[in-house]
Design an enzyme around this catalytic site. Structure first.
Site, short mmCIF file in Angstrom:
data_model
loop_
_atom_site.label_atom_id
_atom_site.label_comp_id
_atom_site.label_asym_id
_atom_site.label_seq_id
_atom_site.Cartn_x
_atom_site.Cartn_y
_atom_site.Cartn_z
N LEU A 171 0.85 -1.18 0.00
CA LEU A 171 0.00 0.00 0.00
C LEU A 171 0.89 1.23 0.00
CD1 LEU A 171 -2.73 -0.93 2.65
CD2 LEU A 171 -3.02 -0.86 0.18
N ASP A 172 0.53 2.23 -0.79
CA ASP A 172 1.29 3.48 -0.79
C ASP A 172 1.26 4.10 0.60
OD1 ASP A 172 1.82 3.18 -3.45
OD2 ASP A 172 0.28 4.58 -4.14
N PRO A 173 2.27 4.92 0.94
CA PRO A 173 2.34 5.51 2.29
C PRO A 173 1.05 6.20 2.73
CG PRO A 173 4.40 5.89 1.15
CD PRO A 173 3.48 5.25 0.15
#
Length: 340
Positions: free
Chosen positions: A80-82
């Site tokens: 998951l992206d930050p």
């Protein structure tokens, strides 16, 4: 009259149907049901369904779990992206080998999309339906994979709410789908442009929001165990790794066949008790004990129909072993012949 629409990932639309080849009781002194494992075993073979916060990377979150539990290795089930939150299964210790099974399970997201122009709700609903199909996507410049054009399946979309130019919708999709790119494409189809404003993952296969825990929950549970020797709170936060293969087709085997598989042997037809009805030759399968323990991943050497008809030969080529050696009694013989 109103009808409730079911939003299902592919494996949920086809129920598991098993057929019996032979019958045998399992010996309770060997192995145990996954839900009855001790805390020590769960930490070695479990998965934490973590609620990833906004800010850190998925790798950083998995590293924090490793530090909290004092492990040598952890792995997560899908980056998951930050800035993205939500379901992030983190496998513990040797259970990291099972995390790849989630790739075929499908994922679900709740997205807030911002439109660059004013659009009627009806048009947005119609365009969302158009994107329930196979899509061509090229990973963005800032990604961990090669930027090659590829196809990804959108299983379903659901318009949920709209406020001004903000649109809230649900999407079920194949692993590796970029929702940011999906929002961009929807904006192009609406002729106004759009971008992803917020994103939360609500499902990864059978890992859902109703079993999430936070890093703080995990840290508090570990401290409670260390200080008061109370394992129950921590045990409730760790899920047996078998949940990661809920959607896989399975073959259940005799106790006497388990240790041979644990040593890397292929599964002989004589060791099969019951199995999924729809297994095809060359399909990936999960080999299970009668107690529901994951023994190994393998590739079927014959279909379910043939396994039911024959009584000699090998039916599954073992590819990845999860069961420790010696948990079940030593096998007496290993058949060598392969039925074509």
């Amino acid at each position: 009259m109103s009808f409730k629409i079911a939003y299902l990932l592919p494996y949920e639309s086809t129920p598991h149907v098993y057929v019996v080849k032979s019958e045998e009781t399992t010996d309770p002194q060997y192995g145990c049901k996954p839900q009855d494992r001790s805390l020590t075993m769960l930490i070695k073979t479990g998965i934490v369904n973590l609620d990833k916060p906004s800010g850190p990377t998925s790798h950083e979150v998995a590293s924090w779990v490793k530090k909290v539990l004092g492990l040598e290795k952890t792995g997560h089930g899908g980056t998951l992206d930050p800035g993205v939150t939500g379901v992030l299964p983190v496998a513990l210790g040797p259970a990291t080998k099972v995390i790849g099974a989630l790739l075929s399970a499908g994922k679900e997201y709740i997205c807030v999309m911002y439109l660059h122009g004013d659009v009627e709700e009806k048009k947005i609903r119609n365009v969302l339906n158009l994107f329930t199909t196979n899509l061509y996507q090229r990973p963005p410049i800032k990604s961990s994979v090669a930027r090659r054009l590829r196809t990804r399946r959108i299983y379903y979309t659901q318009f949920m709410e709209m406020k001004g130019r903000f649109v809230l919708f649900r999407v079920g999709c194949e692993a590796g789908t970029y929702i940011r790119k999906l929002c961009f494409d929807i904006g192009e189809a609406l002729l106004c442009g759009a971008h992803m404003s917020e994103l939360r993952r609500s499902r990864t296969g059978e890992f859902r929001e109703d079993s999430l825990c936070t890093l703080q929950d995990l840290n508090d549970a570990m401290k409670l165990y260390q200080e008061e020797r109370n394992p129950e709170y921590l045990k409730n936060l760790i899920i047996p790794m078998e949940k990661a293969v809920h959607h896989w087709k399975k073959i259940y085997i005799r106790d006497s066949a388990v240790d041979a598989i644990a040593h890397g042997a292929s599964l002989a037809v004589a060791g099969v008790l019951y199995l999924e009805k729809t297994i095809e030759k060359d399909e990936q399968v999960a080999v299970m004990t009668q107690k529901g323990e994951l023994v190994a991943f393998g590739v079927a050497l014959m279909s379910s129909a043939r396994m039911l008809k024959v009584f000699h030969g090998l039916c599954v080529s073992t590819k990845k072993v999860f069961m420790e050696r010696g948990v079940y009694p030593h096998w007496k013989s290993t058949p060598k012949e392969i039925i074509p």
